[in-house]
Design a protein around this motif. Sequence first.
Motif, mmCIF file in Angstrom:
data_model
loop_
_atom_site.group_PDB
_atom_site.id
_atom_site.type_symbol
_atom_site.label_atom_id
_atom_site.label_comp_id
_atom_site.label_asym_id
_atom_site.label_seq_id
_atom_site.Cartn_x
_atom_site.Cartn_y
_atom_site.Cartn_z
ATOM 1 N N LEU A 1 0.215 5.250 -7.759
ATOM 2 C CA LEU A 1 -0.819 4.241 -7.986
ATOM 3 C C LEU A 1 -0.444 3.346 -9.164
ATOM 4 O O LEU A 1 -0.024 3.841 -10.209
ATOM 5 C CB LEU A 1 -2.161 4.910 -8.252
ATOM 6 C CG LEU A 1 -2.795 5.623 -7.056
ATOM 7 C CD1 LEU A 1 -4.091 6.291 -7.469
ATOM 8 C CD2 LEU A 1 -3.034 4.647 -5.913
ATOM 9 N N PRO A 2 -0.594 2.076 -9.030
ATOM 10 C CA PRO A 2 -0.259 1.160 -10.132
ATOM 11 C C PRO A 2 -1.274 1.281 -11.265
ATOM 12 O O PRO A 2 -2.466 1.507 -11.050
ATOM 13 C CB PRO A 2 -0.327 -0.221 -9.474
ATOM 14 C CG PRO A 2 -1.284 -0.049 -8.328
ATOM 15 C CD PRO A 2 -1.078 1.355 -7.829
ATOM 16 N N GLY A 3 -0.781 1.176 -12.488
ATOM 17 C CA GLY A 3 -1.654 1.166 -13.656
ATOM 18 C C GLY A 3 -2.195 2.518 -14.048
ATOM 19 O O GLY A 3 -3.139 2.605 -14.832
ATOM 20 N N ASN A 4 -1.645 3.626 -13.502
ATOM 21 C CA ASN A 4 -2.112 4.968 -13.854
ATOM 22 C C ASN A 4 -0.968 5.799 -14.419
ATOM 23 O O ASN A 4 0.177 5.542 -14.164
ATOM 24 C CB ASN A 4 -2.678 5.669 -12.610
ATOM 25 C CG ASN A 4 -3.959 5.016 -12.133
ATOM 26 O OD1 ASN A 4 -5.001 5.155 -12.740
ATOM 27 N ND2 ASN A 4 -3.857 4.265 -11.037
ATOM 28 N N VAL B 1 -2.805 15.180 -8.005
ATOM 29 C CA VAL B 1 -2.945 14.270 -9.145
ATOM 30 C C VAL B 1 -1.599 13.672 -9.515
ATOM 31 O O VAL B 1 -1.465 12.457 -9.748
ATOM 32 C CB VAL B 1 -3.575 15.008 -10.345
ATOM 33 C CG1 VAL B 1 -3.529 14.127 -11.597
ATOM 34 C CG2 VAL B 1 -5.003 15.402 -10.039
ATOM 35 N N ALA B 2 -0.553 14.528 -9.572
ATOM 36 C CA ALA B 2 0.770 14.036 -9.948
ATOM 37 C C ALA B 2 1.277 13.009 -8.942
ATOM 38 O O ALA B 2 1.879 11.994 -9.322
ATOM 39 C CB ALA B 2 1.745 15.215 -10.046
ATOM 40 N N ALA B 3 1.035 13.243 -7.635
ATOM 41 C CA ALA B 3 1.484 12.289 -6.612
ATOM 42 C C ALA B 3 0.764 10.957 -6.750
ATOM 43 O O ALA B 3 1.373 9.876 -6.613
ATOM 44 C CB ALA B 3 1.267 12.885 -5.221
ATOM 45 N N LEU B 4 -0.546 10.995 -7.005
ATOM 46 C CA LEU B 4 -1.288 9.749 -7.176
ATOM 47 C C LEU B 4 -0.827 9.005 -8.422
ATOM 48 O O LEU B 4 -0.718 7.766 -8.424
ATOM 49 C CB LEU B 4 -2.791 10.042 -7.262
ATOM 50 C CG LEU B 4 -3.437 10.548 -5.964
ATOM 51 C CD1 LEU B 4 -4.880 10.949 -6.214
ATOM 52 C CD2 LEU B 4 -3.366 9.482 -4.875
ATOM 53 N N GLN B 5 -0.560 9.732 -9.507
ATOM 54 C CA GLN B 5 -0.082 9.078 -10.728
ATOM 55 C C GLN B 5 1.284 8.430 -10.517
ATOM 56 O O GLN B 5 1.590 7.399 -11.100
ATOM 57 C CB GLN B 5 -0.016 10.101 -11.862
ATOM 58 C CG GLN B 5 -1.390 10.529 -12.371
ATOM 59 C CD GLN B 5 -1.290 11.580 -13.451
ATOM 60 O OE1 GLN B 5 -0.416 12.436 -13.412
ATOM 61 N NE2 GLN B 5 -2.197 11.520 -14.425
ATOM 62 N N ARG B 6 2.119 9.053 -9.670
ATOM 63 C CA ARG B 6 3.444 8.463 -9.397
ATOM 64 C C ARG B 6 3.342 7.179 -8.591
ATOM 65 O O ARG B 6 4.172 6.280 -8.718
ATOM 66 C CB ARG B 6 4.323 9.458 -8.623
ATOM 67 C CG ARG B 6 4.881 10.588 -9.441
ATOM 68 C CD ARG B 6 6.015 11.286 -8.678
ATOM 69 N NE ARG B 6 5.596 11.789 -7.370
ATOM 70 C CZ ARG B 6 5.132 13.012 -7.147
ATOM 71 N NH1 ARG B 6 4.993 13.854 -8.167
ATOM 72 N NH2 ARG B 6 4.785 13.392 -5.932
ATOM 73 N N VAL C 1 0.861 -1.173 0.000
ATOM 74 C CA VAL C 1 0.000 0.000 0.000
ATOM 75 C C VAL C 1 0.904 1.232 0.000
ATOM 76 O O VAL C 1 1.908 1.286 0.710
ATOM 77 C CB VAL C 1 -0.948 0.012 1.213
ATOM 78 C CG1 VAL C 1 -0.178 -0.007 2.520
ATOM 79 C CG2 VAL C 1 -1.872 1.219 1.143
ATOM 80 N N LYS C 2 0.568 2.197 -0.814
ATOM 81 C CA LYS C 2 1.337 3.436 -0.880
ATOM 82 C C LYS C 2 0.795 4.420 0.167
ATOM 83 O O LYS C 2 -0.417 4.644 0.241
ATOM 84 C CB LYS C 2 1.234 4.065 -2.269
ATOM 85 C CG LYS C 2 1.823 3.206 -3.383
ATOM 86 C CD LYS C 2 3.344 3.130 -3.238
ATOM 87 C CE LYS C 2 3.942 2.360 -4.412
ATOM 88 N NZ LYS C 2 5.416 2.300 -4.337
ATOM 89 N N ILE C 3 1.688 4.958 0.965
ATOM 90 C CA ILE C 3 1.302 5.934 1.996
ATOM 91 C C ILE C 3 1.945 7.271 1.636
ATOM 92 O O ILE C 3 3.164 7.371 1.502
ATOM 93 C CB ILE C 3 1.738 5.491 3.409
ATOM 94 C CG1 ILE C 3 1.130 4.118 3.733
ATOM 95 C CG2 ILE C 3 1.320 6.519 4.445
ATOM 96 C CD1 ILE C 3 1.531 3.573 5.096
ATOM 97 N N ILE C 4 1.089 8.271 1.448
ATOM 98 C CA ILE C 4 1.557 9.601 1.042
ATOM 99 C C ILE C 4 1.309 10.571 2.192
ATOM 100 O O ILE C 4 0.166 10.717 2.657
ATOM 101 C CB ILE C 4 0.821 10.086 -0.229
ATOM 102 C CG1 ILE C 4 1.025 9.074 -1.373
ATOM 103 C CG2 ILE C 4 1.297 11.475 -0.635
ATOM 104 C CD1 ILE C 4 0.171 9.377 -2.594
ATOM 105 N N ALA C 5 2.377 11.208 2.665
ATOM 106 C CA ALA C 5 2.232 12.198 3.732
ATOM 107 C C ALA C 5 1.501 13.420 3.196
ATOM 108 O O ALA C 5 1.762 13.891 2.093
ATOM 109 C CB ALA C 5 3.602 12.612 4.262
ATOM 110 N N LEU C 6 0.571 13.930 3.999
ATOM 111 C CA LEU C 6 -0.164 15.140 3.650
ATOM 112 C C LEU C 6 -0.163 16.012 4.906
ATOM 113 O O LEU C 6 -0.968 15.801 5.813
ATOM 114 C CB LEU C 6 -1.596 14.792 3.224
ATOM 115 C CG LEU C 6 -2.442 15.947 2.683
ATOM 116 C CD1 LEU C 6 -1.791 16.569 1.461
ATOM 117 C CD2 LEU C 6 -3.840 15.464 2.345
ATOM 118 N N THR C 7 0.803 16.956 4.991
ATOM 119 C CA THR C 7 1.036 17.664 6.237
ATOM 120 C C THR C 7 1.222 19.148 6.005
ATOM 121 O O THR C 7 1.642 19.573 4.920
ATOM 122 C CB THR C 7 2.292 17.105 6.945
ATOM 123 O OG1 THR C 7 2.557 17.864 8.122
ATOM 124 C CG2 THR C 7 3.507 17.163 6.037
ATOM 125 N N ALA C 8 0.899 19.922 7.040
ATOM 126 C CA ALA C 8 1.120 21.369 6.989
ATOM 127 C C ALA C 8 2.534 21.733 7.423
ATOM 128 O O ALA C 8 2.927 22.891 7.319
ATOM 129 C CB ALA C 8 0.109 22.089 7.888
#
Length: 628
Positions: free
Chosen positions: A625-628, A618-623, A582-589
Amino acid sequence: MAFAVQTMPASAPPAAPAVRVIPAPSGHVALPIALQVRSELVALAYRELGPATLVSFGAALALAVGIGRVLPAIVMWLTGVIGVSAYGLWLGKKFRTARPPAEEAALWEWRHLATTTLAALGWGASVWLFPTFSGGALGIFHALILAGLIAGSTRLLLAHRASHLTFLAALGAPVALRLFMTGDPSGFALGGAMLTLVSILAVAAIRSHRLFVLALTARCEQATLTAELKSVAAGRDAREAELREARVLAEAASRAKGEFLATISHEIRTPMNGVLGMLRILRETPLSAEQRDYLKTAADCAEKLLLLLTDVLDFTKLEQGRLELQQAPFPPAAAASVTADLMHARARDKGLHFDLQIAPDLPAAILGDAARLRQILGNLIGNAIKFTELGSVTLAVTCAQRTATRAELHFTVTDTGIGIDSATLERLFKPFIQGDSALNRRYGGAGLGLAISTRLADAMGGVLQVQSTLNQGTTFRLVLPCRLPDGAELAFAPDEPARPAAPALTARVLVVEDDPVNQQVIELFLKKLGIAPRIVTDGHSAVTRATSETFDAILMDCHLPDIDGLEATRQIRQKLAGGRPVKIIALTANVGKKVRDECLAAGMDDFLTKPVRFETLVAALQRNLPGN
């Protein structure tokens, strides 16, 4: 007789080196070296006064007893000797008890000189009062006592030249005169010998006294200098301790300042994410021309607020030396083009002509921090547009020098604006400074852009130059020496704007966010991509959902009400070890390399900062997520 080591009286000071004042040890008043020496000599004189007085009295008593007859003159002489001796003993005791200060040395010198002179005169008178000096064994005994007293004075009165010379004269002159008055040749010979002896001893006394004083002066200077060095060392240690304490306090204040700014950054960026996100979503809804104008004004204000926040944080990092620059290959022409594209719309809105000129001989890539270069260029072009009402703004990129490994690039921003006077130029790069208060009211701004730009240029090894003519325009030039990458370093990603959003993404996404507004913004962003996210508000729920359901990506806030995002990520990675990825992307202030490194070290795959833009998400998800 009273013998003692003593200095000259105040009327005839001894020869000594020039006086120089050296600070006394802490708690004492500084004394001149000459006064220190004089005080020391007085103390030495009175230390010898008691024993010398007893010796003189014993010799007088032996001489009186040796005569064997009681004569009135002898009784009177012995009574005088006893009186002088008693006075000498009393004076020595009084000095030891009083311990007088150095300033009273002259008074005690005169008292000692009087005692010594009286004793010498008494012994000189003995050759006239005693019948022994006419010859015989008693005469020889008498002469031997006098010779012993004269010889003994050479050591006992060495330190006191006046006392020594007075003693020799008061004792030797009566003896020589008495010998001359015998009338025979042998008397004349002995009297001349006595005068010669006294003269030789006087010359020797003067020379010895001078050497003694010099030696004592050197010792006092050494002791005083040692005390001074100890005082200086103690002062230095105290100052070093103060500096260490000040440094600790400064470091603590710096840490507190950094923590405060980090907290403020987080607290401001979190609602800014909601403001910018909602404005971005609102822009996609049906709006009238008037509403779009209002929306643009609100979005511009929000962007300016975000820019001000970024400038304050960057300036603080630069002041604290905590701003880190990346060293990665990137094309300088692309960096200039990206910045120009962002600024072109602002120039067009003001009716200005914007021109980008890129020299054909630019290197294909340089090593450096592309983001910071764009930040400098953005500040320079933004100021040029702000202070230009009519005419044009130009960005020219040229290569001034080039070798096989290095190049010097010039990024020149020229405008036809209001210009800058000479007085303002001198303080232009100081923080929070604008041309004058009228400009500040008219054009706004915090005055941090140029201060940050010049410090960034310095950190990158370059320099920021400016030339301006009032009411004609201004030219800013960034002179940037840079290293050229070798073949192994040329694997860089093209420096381009973020790609537009794909029509749709197929993914199961878990959003971990405790702020309701940010939850709504992220949910609306994802729904525009065709993703229906699951939303949880704390770390424990994130761990439970991530380990019990299947997700392709997790958008993880770092600040959560129970366990934070870093700990939640570690627990998820531990429980899913060896299982589905599973890809975990930090989203922080929170911003900064340290925070990014901590997130990646905890097991996160990517890092996004709030306020997050739709295109960036969008760019982070494309980097990831598989198949995108």
